[in-house]
Design a protein around this motif. Structure first.
Motif, short mmCIF file in Angstrom:
data_model
loop_
_atom_site.label_atom_id
_atom_site.label_comp_id
_atom_site.label_asym_id
_atom_site.label_seq_id
_atom_site.Cartn_x
_atom_site.Cartn_y
_atom_site.Cartn_z
N ASP A 144 0.82 -1.21 0.00
CA ASP A 144 0.00 0.00 0.00
C ASP A 144 0.85 1.26 0.00
N ILE A 145 1.89 1.27 0.83
CA ILE A 145 2.79 2.42 0.92
C ILE A 145 4.22 1.91 0.98
N ILE A 146 5.11 2.53 0.23
CA ILE A 146 6.53 2.16 0.33
C ILE A 146 7.37 3.41 0.53
N LEU A 147 8.50 3.22 1.21
CA LEU A 147 9.54 4.22 1.28
C LEU A 147 10.71 3.71 0.46
N THR A 148 11.44 4.60 -0.19
CA THR A 148 12.60 4.21 -0.98
C THR A 148 13.78 5.12 -0.65
N THR A 149 14.97 4.65 -0.94
CA THR A 149 16.17 5.48 -0.83
C THR A 149 16.80 5.55 -2.21
N GLU A 150 16.83 6.75 -2.78
CA GLU A 150 17.27 6.92 -4.17
C GLU A 150 17.96 8.27 -4.33
N GLU A 151 18.62 8.44 -5.47
CA GLU A 151 19.25 9.72 -5.77
C GLU A 151 18.21 10.73 -6.21
N GLY A 152 17.19 10.28 -6.94
CA GLY A 152 16.11 11.16 -7.40
C GLY A 152 14.78 10.70 -6.87
N CYS A 153 13.71 11.13 -7.53
CA CYS A 153 12.37 10.73 -7.12
C CYS A 153 11.51 10.58 -8.36
N ASP A 154 10.97 9.38 -8.57
CA ASP A 154 10.12 9.11 -9.73
C ASP A 154 8.79 9.85 -9.62
N THR A 155 8.11 9.96 -10.75
CA THR A 155 6.79 10.58 -10.79
C THR A 155 5.84 9.85 -9.85
N GLY A 156 5.10 10.60 -9.09
CA GLY A 156 4.16 9.99 -8.14
C GLY A 156 4.73 9.85 -6.75
N GLY A 157 6.02 10.08 -6.61
CA GLY A 157 6.66 9.96 -5.31
C GLY A 157 6.73 11.30 -4.59
N GLU A 158 6.96 11.24 -3.32
CA GLU A 158 7.09 12.42 -2.47
C GLU A 158 8.36 12.30 -1.64
N THR A 159 9.26 13.25 -1.76
CA THR A 159 10.51 13.21 -1.01
C THR A 159 10.27 13.66 0.43
N LEU A 160 10.58 12.78 1.37
CA LEU A 160 10.40 13.09 2.78
C LEU A 160 11.63 13.79 3.37
N MET A 161 12.81 13.43 2.86
CA MET A 161 14.01 14.09 3.33
C MET A 161 15.18 13.74 2.42
N ASN A 162 16.20 14.58 2.46
CA ASN A 162 17.44 14.34 1.74
C ASN A 162 18.55 14.27 2.78
N ARG A 163 19.31 13.16 2.79
CA ARG A 163 20.25 12.92 3.90
C ARG A 163 21.58 12.43 3.37
N ASP A 164 22.66 12.85 4.04
CA ASP A 164 24.00 12.39 3.67
C ASP A 164 24.15 10.90 3.97
N LEU A 165 24.91 10.23 3.12
CA LEU A 165 25.27 8.84 3.35
C LEU A 165 26.57 8.83 4.15
N VAL A 166 26.62 8.02 5.21
CA VAL A 166 27.79 8.01 6.08
C VAL A 166 28.29 6.59 6.30
N TRP A 167 29.55 6.48 6.70
CA TRP A 167 30.15 5.19 7.03
C TRP A 167 29.78 4.80 8.46
N VAL A 168 29.45 3.53 8.66
CA VAL A 168 29.15 3.04 10.01
C VAL A 168 29.94 1.75 10.27
N GLY A 169 30.20 1.52 11.55
CA GLY A 169 30.93 0.33 11.94
C GLY A 169 30.60 -0.06 13.36
N ALA A 170 31.37 -0.98 13.91
CA ALA A 170 31.17 -1.41 15.29
C ALA A 170 31.50 -0.27 16.24
N LYS A 171 30.85 -0.24 17.38
CA LYS A 171 31.16 0.77 18.38
C LYS A 171 32.59 0.57 18.87
N GLY A 172 33.41 1.59 18.69
CA GLY A 172 34.81 1.50 19.07
C GLY A 172 35.63 0.64 18.13
N GLY A 173 35.08 0.32 16.96
CA GLY A 173 35.77 -0.57 16.02
C GLY A 173 36.97 0.06 15.35
#
Length: 308
Positions: A144-173
């Motif tokens: 019924d409803i989907i969220l996506t993560t993309e560089e753009g936004c297709d027709t019919g979609g609504e952008t909820l936010m634009n966010r930087d992509l960051v590196w993640v790892g183990a705590k203290g790794g």
């Protein structure tokens, strides 16, 4: 044999205590003053104690009444919750929500909790997958409803936010210091190619150390400091943390979080769920900046993939 308190009498007692008198309480309850007085008398007789001090012009609560009042409020609240849950017939059924696994935290638990409070008889089926798969299921009418993560936004979609992509790892790794850099991604994850391209452009050698269709496998491997991963800023799982690399790893650009609502999902339930999602991701977007902090420079030229 256990004796039962009369909830109707308790409701009148609470109303009198909060309104400060029988007359006002009767108006709130849409009852006559005599009916409220009779219920109070019945409650006092059942407990064999005085709950109200009627010696002055204004009604006051006795010490016993004060003790009962706290219990009465809790009993009535629980009664009303159960009654609403068991008799609410306005909305029943199921709604299917598709969300990429890497943007579930922290917004989706909040949304599900709020939705359940508003529509206790509705069931939300949460489908977690990668964007490509979710968009295909959406086209087939399975979601019924989907969220996506993309560089753009297709027709019919609504952008909820634009966010930087960051590196993640183990705590203290420390595995992020290794070269080749060990990566952990799902095969069709949209962040995988962005990470590989950024590393190639920065001339940083890498290897796919963990590749699995299971999100749990990826997260477990990263939390064990076996590899690194990438997510949208502020949306890392609770057991992972952003890598404060001080520029040792390349920037990954940004991605949009988009929402698509099926043309068939026109009920108030679906519209409210969509609004809850907008508000939740708006709060995430307005959250604190998790930008990388300054760290001491690290020399990677002599560091091998076997180093710890």
């Amino acid at each position: 044999m256990p004796r039962n308190l009369d909830l109707t009498s308790l409701r009148s007692f609470v109303a009198v205590a909060e309104a400060g008198g029988v007359t006002r309480a009767a108006g709130f309850l849409n009852l006559t003053q005599s009916a409220v007085s009779m219920q109070l008398k019945r409650l006092e007789e059942s407990l064999d104690m005085s709950l109200l001090d009627r010696s002055s012009r204004t009604i006051a609560i006795t010490a016993s009444g004060e003790q009962l009042l706290s219990y009465a409020r809790r009993m009535l609240k629980l009664n009303d919750e159960v009654f609403a849950l068991m008799t609410h017939q306005a909305y029943e059924g199921e709604i299917v929500l598709g969300v990429p696994h890497d943007i579930v935290y922290p917004a989706i638990p909040e949304v599900l909790k709020r939705f359940n409070a508003e529509y206790p008889r509705m069931r939300v089926q949460l489908l977690s997958s990668v964007t490509v798969s979710l968009k295909e299921k959406f086209r087939r009418g399975e979601v019924d409803i989907i969220l996506t993560t993309e560089e753009g936004c297709d027709t019919g979609g609504e952008t909820l936010m634009n966010r930087d992509l960051v590196w993640v790892g183990a705590k203290g790794g420390t595995v992020w210091r290794d070269r080749p850099l060990k990566l952990a991604f799902e095969p069709h994850c949209m962040f995988r190619m962005a990470a590989q391209k950024a590393l190639d452009a920065a001339n940083i050698p890498w290897e796919m150390a963990v590749e699995s269709d299971s999100t749990r496998t990826i997260e477990a491997s990263v939390s064990a400091d076996l590899a690194v991963h990438s997510v949208l800023d502020g949306m890392e799982a609770p057991h992972l943390e952003q890598i404060r690399h001080g520029g040792a790893l390349p920037d990954l650009g940004s991605k949009k979080v988009n929402m698509f609502i099926s043309e068939l999902a026109t009920s108030q339930v679906a519209l409210d769920l969509a609004e809850f999602l907008r508000q939740a991701y708006s709060r995430v977007s307005a959250g604190s900046d998790h930008g990388s902090t300054t760290t001491l420079p690290v020399d990677f030229r002599s560091r091998s993939s076997a180093s710890a």
